[in-house]
Scaffold this motif. Structure first.
Motif, mmCIF file in Angstrom:
data_model
loop_
_atom_site.group_PDB
_atom_site.id
_atom_site.type_symbol
_atom_site.label_atom_id
_atom_site.label_comp_id
_atom_site.label_asym_id
_atom_site.label_seq_id
_atom_site.Cartn_x
_atom_site.Cartn_y
_atom_site.Cartn_z
ATOM 1 N N THR A 160 0.836 -1.206 0.000
ATOM 2 C CA THR A 160 0.000 0.000 0.000
ATOM 3 C C THR A 160 0.867 1.252 0.000
ATOM 4 O O THR A 160 0.632 2.189 -0.771
ATOM 5 C CB THR A 160 -0.929 -0.004 1.221
ATOM 6 O OG1 THR A 160 -1.781 -1.147 1.165
ATOM 7 C CG2 THR A 160 -1.777 1.259 1.262
ATOM 8 N N ALA A 161 1.903 1.266 0.848
ATOM 9 C CA ALA A 161 2.778 2.431 0.912
ATOM 10 C C ALA A 161 3.542 2.640 -0.391
ATOM 11 O O ALA A 161 3.734 3.775 -0.846
ATOM 12 C CB ALA A 161 3.750 2.273 2.082
ATOM 13 N N GLU A 162 3.967 1.554 -1.003
ATOM 14 C CA GLU A 162 4.708 1.653 -2.264
ATOM 15 C C GLU A 162 3.812 2.212 -3.373
ATOM 16 O O GLU A 162 4.257 3.044 -4.181
ATOM 17 C CB GLU A 162 5.248 0.281 -2.652
ATOM 18 C CG GLU A 162 6.221 0.273 -3.825
ATOM 19 C CD GLU A 162 7.649 0.649 -3.449
ATOM 20 O OE1 GLU A 162 7.846 1.751 -2.894
ATOM 21 O OE2 GLU A 162 8.564 -0.165 -3.717
ATOM 22 N N SER A 163 2.554 1.787 -3.423
ATOM 23 C CA SER A 163 1.649 2.285 -4.459
ATOM 24 C C SER A 163 1.369 3.773 -4.270
ATOM 25 O O SER A 163 1.263 4.527 -5.252
ATOM 26 C CB SER A 163 0.337 1.492 -4.453
ATOM 27 O OG SER A 163 -0.407 1.738 -3.279
ATOM 28 N N GLN A 164 1.274 4.215 -3.022
ATOM 29 C CA GLN A 164 1.056 5.632 -2.758
ATOM 30 C C GLN A 164 2.250 6.467 -3.212
ATOM 31 O O GLN A 164 2.084 7.542 -3.797
ATOM 32 C CB GLN A 164 0.785 5.840 -1.260
ATOM 33 C CG GLN A 164 -0.547 5.252 -0.807
ATOM 34 C CD GLN A 164 -0.683 5.186 0.698
ATOM 35 O OE1 GLN A 164 0.295 5.305 1.446
ATOM 36 N NE2 GLN A 164 -1.907 4.985 1.171
ATOM 37 N N ALA A 165 3.456 5.965 -2.946
ATOM 38 C CA ALA A 165 4.659 6.690 -3.370
ATOM 39 C C ALA A 165 4.756 6.733 -4.889
ATOM 40 O O ALA A 165 5.121 7.769 -5.472
ATOM 41 C CB ALA A 165 5.896 6.013 -2.778
ATOM 42 N N TYR A 166 4.429 5.626 -5.534
ATOM 43 C CA TYR A 166 4.485 5.592 -6.995
ATOM 44 C C TYR A 166 3.476 6.571 -7.588
ATOM 45 O O TYR A 166 3.783 7.306 -8.543
ATOM 46 C CB TYR A 166 4.198 4.181 -7.494
ATOM 47 C CG TYR A 166 4.277 4.059 -8.996
ATOM 48 C CD1 TYR A 166 5.509 3.996 -9.646
ATOM 49 C CD2 TYR A 166 3.116 4.018 -9.768
ATOM 50 C CE1 TYR A 166 5.585 3.890 -11.019
ATOM 51 C CE2 TYR A 166 3.184 3.908 -11.151
ATOM 52 C CZ TYR A 166 4.426 3.851 -11.765
ATOM 53 O OH TYR A 166 4.497 3.761 -13.127
ATOM 54 N N ALA A 167 2.274 6.609 -7.043
ATOM 55 C CA ALA A 167 1.258 7.542 -7.536
ATOM 56 C C ALA A 167 1.713 8.988 -7.356
ATOM 57 O O ALA A 167 1.518 9.831 -8.246
ATOM 58 C CB ALA A 167 -0.064 7.304 -6.812
ATOM 59 N N LEU B 290 13.428 -3.717 7.646
ATOM 60 C CA LEU B 290 13.505 -2.951 6.406
ATOM 61 C C LEU B 290 12.746 -1.634 6.545
ATOM 62 O O LEU B 290 13.231 -0.577 6.127
ATOM 63 C CB LEU B 290 12.933 -3.776 5.248
ATOM 64 C CG LEU B 290 12.810 -3.060 3.898
ATOM 65 C CD1 LEU B 290 14.156 -2.573 3.409
ATOM 66 C CD2 LEU B 290 12.161 -3.969 2.860
ATOM 67 N N ARG B 291 11.596 -1.691 7.137
ATOM 68 C CA ARG B 291 10.812 -0.457 7.347
ATOM 69 C C ARG B 291 11.575 0.528 8.235
ATOM 70 O O ARG B 291 11.524 1.743 8.006
ATOM 71 C CB ARG B 291 9.468 -0.841 7.965
ATOM 72 C CG ARG B 291 8.522 0.326 8.189
ATOM 73 C CD ARG B 291 7.206 -0.177 8.757
ATOM 74 N NE ARG B 291 6.391 0.897 9.317
ATOM 75 C CZ ARG B 291 5.301 0.713 10.039
ATOM 76 N NH1 ARG B 291 4.874 -0.523 10.283
ATOM 77 N NH2 ARG B 291 4.617 1.742 10.514
ATOM 78 N N SER B 292 12.302 0.021 9.208
ATOM 79 C CA SER B 292 13.038 0.895 10.130
ATOM 80 C C SER B 292 14.182 1.637 9.446
ATOM 81 O O SER B 292 14.673 2.643 9.978
ATOM 82 C CB SER B 292 13.587 0.071 11.301
ATOM 83 O OG SER B 292 14.737 -0.673 10.916
ATOM 84 N N LEU B 293 14.615 1.159 8.274
ATOM 85 C CA LEU B 293 15.703 1.826 7.564
ATOM 86 C C LEU B 293 15.260 3.152 6.967
ATOM 87 O O LEU B 293 16.104 3.967 6.570
ATOM 88 C CB LEU B 293 16.242 0.919 6.452
ATOM 89 C CG LEU B 293 16.850 -0.417 6.878
ATOM 90 C CD1 LEU B 293 17.351 -1.182 5.650
ATOM 91 C CD2 LEU B 293 17.976 -0.215 7.882
ATOM 92 N N GLY B 294 13.954 3.371 6.881
ATOM 93 C CA GLY B 294 13.443 4.601 6.305
ATOM 94 C C GLY B 294 13.163 4.454 4.822
ATOM 95 O O GLY B 294 13.227 3.355 4.253
ATOM 96 N N ARG B 295 12.874 5.579 4.187
ATOM 97 C CA ARG B 295 12.483 5.570 2.784
ATOM 98 C C ARG B 295 13.191 6.691 2.022
ATOM 99 O O ARG B 295 13.756 7.597 2.637
ATOM 100 C CB ARG B 295 10.958 5.731 2.658
ATOM 101 C CG ARG B 295 10.193 4.649 3.368
ATOM 102 C CD ARG B 295 8.702 4.861 3.310
ATOM 103 N NE ARG B 295 8.163 4.635 1.969
ATOM 104 C CZ ARG B 295 6.878 4.747 1.670
ATOM 105 N NH1 ARG B 295 6.009 5.095 2.618
ATOM 106 N NH2 ARG B 295 6.441 4.525 0.444
ATOM 107 N N VAL B 296 13.140 6.591 0.702
ATOM 108 C CA VAL B 296 13.605 7.681 -0.145
ATOM 109 C C VAL B 296 12.374 8.367 -0.715
ATOM 110 O O VAL B 296 11.265 7.832 -0.681
ATOM 111 C CB VAL B 296 14.511 7.175 -1.284
ATOM 112 C CG1 VAL B 296 15.749 6.504 -0.708
ATOM 113 C CG2 VAL B 296 13.760 6.205 -2.200
ATOM 114 N N SER B 297 12.541 9.550 -1.219
ATOM 115 C CA SER B 297 11.403 10.293 -1.760
ATOM 116 C C SER B 297 10.853 9.587 -2.994
ATOM 117 O O SER B 297 11.578 8.852 -3.675
ATOM 118 C CB SER B 297 11.833 11.710 -2.137
ATOM 119 O OG SER B 297 12.696 11.675 -3.268
ATOM 120 N N PRO B 298 9.591 9.808 -3.306
ATOM 121 C CA PRO B 298 9.035 9.203 -4.528
ATOM 122 C C PRO B 298 9.820 9.585 -5.777
ATOM 123 O O PRO B 298 9.951 8.766 -6.698
ATOM 124 C CB PRO B 298 7.608 9.758 -4.564
ATOM 125 C CG PRO B 298 7.263 10.017 -3.137
ATOM 126 C CD PRO B 298 8.545 10.490 -2.516
#
Length: 506
Positions: free
Chosen positions: A354-361, A421-429
């Motif tokens: 779900t989070a990945e699809s939101q970032a892609y959108a 993996l989630r704890s590593l954080g994310r990069v911007s879309p």
């Protein structure tokens, strides 16, 4: 010790959590700013180079304890993420592997306007899902038929019905929904890998007069794992020199497209644990094994007499303890601890898709009012990360048999790895899905130039009269003094019965 570069911080945290010496981390070199080398909003490249690097560094440290030889370990992030999809980038007889996915596996919309993912790669799982849906399997069955049937179900209700039937289906959730779920709460603060002493035993004897060409040379590993994470762990141990014997059964379904890749460097044999004679053969292997690796659901092997505590008591000529390495999907506590699970299902249930699809959108400026279909990772990141972390944990335990003695249990679950993996954080879309984000190479033959440059040929081993030609990715961890065993120094069994059930060296 000088300040730690940011790309090594995840490796440092896991290394120190298992009690290994901090100064060894200076021997590990990882790519800087790795997370632009794969198209995802999650730090999959950081996870890939960290887990592969830790597996290599821990093997190197075990080698140092046995020989006094120090060395460096280098991992390139792009090579690491390609190795996180190794099952797609090998060729056999000049052909790429076929799809690992069953025709009806994947996401479906449900009556309550949610999504559910089903895993039907094994025939009995396919039959079970179709039975719940009231569908008859036939050559004419299509995904449209399955989708129509799912519109008669709510997502959570089907998830529960599938669990009651021992099938594999999980509703898609957000991170917030997972954090409130009883299984999510049960996993809170659980590390991705644990190494625990479970029995006393003498220290492993070493002599600096011994000469080892590879770090895990003469280490005997029984690999009772299937699908991806466990087999990747065994393959990694084999790459560093262990004698890995993969044990499967003719009575269990196989996934040949995966088995060919994940069995590289191993020997393979088949035993039927419902047969007294074959159970005795396994017991004879265990008494001289250094490592017992298994990836069945918690409790599955206990009923056959091969639980962790039973294995510790099995001892032949081994003058030190044994390592019991256990891998599962959902962890050892919580209401889902006995449920079946696979990488794609854990991704979906824990909120990543779900989070990945939101970032892609967002990267495509898509309207937020439309319903987004959950988006999977471009690689089976949880499986591969879990496999390398399992290999790391086993190497840590091997080191502890030298420094402390004892028998040890290593535990890894896909859900705890997902949490890490989630704890590593994310990069911007924009970084994850923008113009500069690298996509994964296409699966083709001849292979993509990038894949070909990182691959080597593997001769077939064992008892097959018609040797087949295989090409596969080289291991991404480069050890300066004891390089990983690729096709130049190792073989691939290709089949699941390449060897008799015995050790090469006792």
């Amino acid at each position: 010790m000088p300040s730690m570069s940011s790309e090594r911080i995840p490796a440092r945290d896991l290394w120190l959590s298992t009690g290994l010496p901090e100064d060894s981390l200076s021997s590990l070199t990882l790519s800087k700013e790795p997370d632009c080398v794969i198209n995802s909003s999650f730090k999959i490249a950081s996870a890939a180079q960290t887990t592969i690097g830790l597996a290599g560094l821990s093997a190197s440290y075990f080698h140092e304890l046995r020989t006094g030889v120090k060395q460096t370990v280098l991992v390139d992030a792009r090579h690491a993420v390609l190795e996180f999809r190794s099952e797609a980038y090998y060729s056999l007889e000049n052909r790429p592997p076929g799809s690992i996915w069953d025709t009806i596996a994947g996401l479906y919309k449900t009556r309550d306007d949610k999504f559910i993912r089903v895993h039907t790669n094994f025939p009995h799982h396919r039959r079970g899902i179709l039975s719940i849906l009231g569908l008859t399997d036939s050559p004419d069955l299509t995904r449209d038929h399955v989708q129509k049937a799912f519109l008669q179900w709510d997502a959570d209700a089907f998830e529960e019905k599938a669990a009651e039937s021992g099938m594999c289906a999980f509703a898609s959730r957000t991170f917030e929904e997972w954090d409130r779920h009883p299984q999510g709460l049960a996993l809170k603060n659980v590390p991705p890998v644990t190494v625990t002493k479970i029995a006393d035993a003498p220290k492993r004897q070493i002599s600096f007069l011994s000469s080892y060409e590879h770090p895990l040379q003469n280490v005997k590993v029984l690999d009772l794992s299937r699908v991806l994470a466990g087999p990747v762990a065994g393959r990694t141990l084999a790459a560093h020199g262990a004698d890995v014997l993969l044990v499967t059964s003719l009575k269990l379904p196989a996934l040949p497209a995966l088995d060919v890749d994940t069995s590289r460097g191993k020997r393979t044999t088949q035993l039927d644990l419902t047969c007294a004679e074959d159970k005795e053969k396994l017991q004879k292997l265990i008494v001289n094994a250094d490592v017992f690796l298994q990836a069945y659901r918690p409790g599955a092997l206990e009923g056959k007499g091969f639980g962790t505590h039973e294995i510790v008591k099995m001892k032949g000529d081994r003058d030190h303890g044994i390592i019991c390495a256990n891998l599962c999907a959902w962890g050892w506590d919580g209401p889902w601890k006995s449920r079946r699970g696979f990488d794609s299902l854990v991704q979906t249930a824990t909120g990543f898709n779900t989070a990945e699809s939101q970032a892609y959108a967002e990267s495509r400026n898509s309207p937020s009012v439309i319903q987004l279909q959950p988006k999977p990772f471009p690689v089976q990141a949880l499986d591969h990360a879990a496999g390398y972390l399992m290999a790391y944990g086993i190497n840590v335990a091997l080191c502890k048999t030298i420094n402390e003695g004892g028998s040890w249990e290593v535990r890894v679950s896909l859900a705890a790895v997902a949490q890490w993996l989630r704890s590593l954080g994310r990069v911007s879309p924009e970084v994850g899905f923008g113009e500069t984000a690298k996509t994964m190479p296409a699966v083709t033959y001849p292979p993509d130039d990038e894949v070909r440059s990182l691959s080597s040929e593997w001769p077939q081993s064992g008892r097959s009269p018609n040797e087949k030609k295989m090409t596969a990715l080289r291991h991404a961890a480069i050890l300066s003094e004891t390089p990983a065993m690729n096709g130049d120094k190792a073989t691939a069994p290709i089949v699941l019965n390449s060897s008799p059930p015995r050790w090469m060296v006792i």
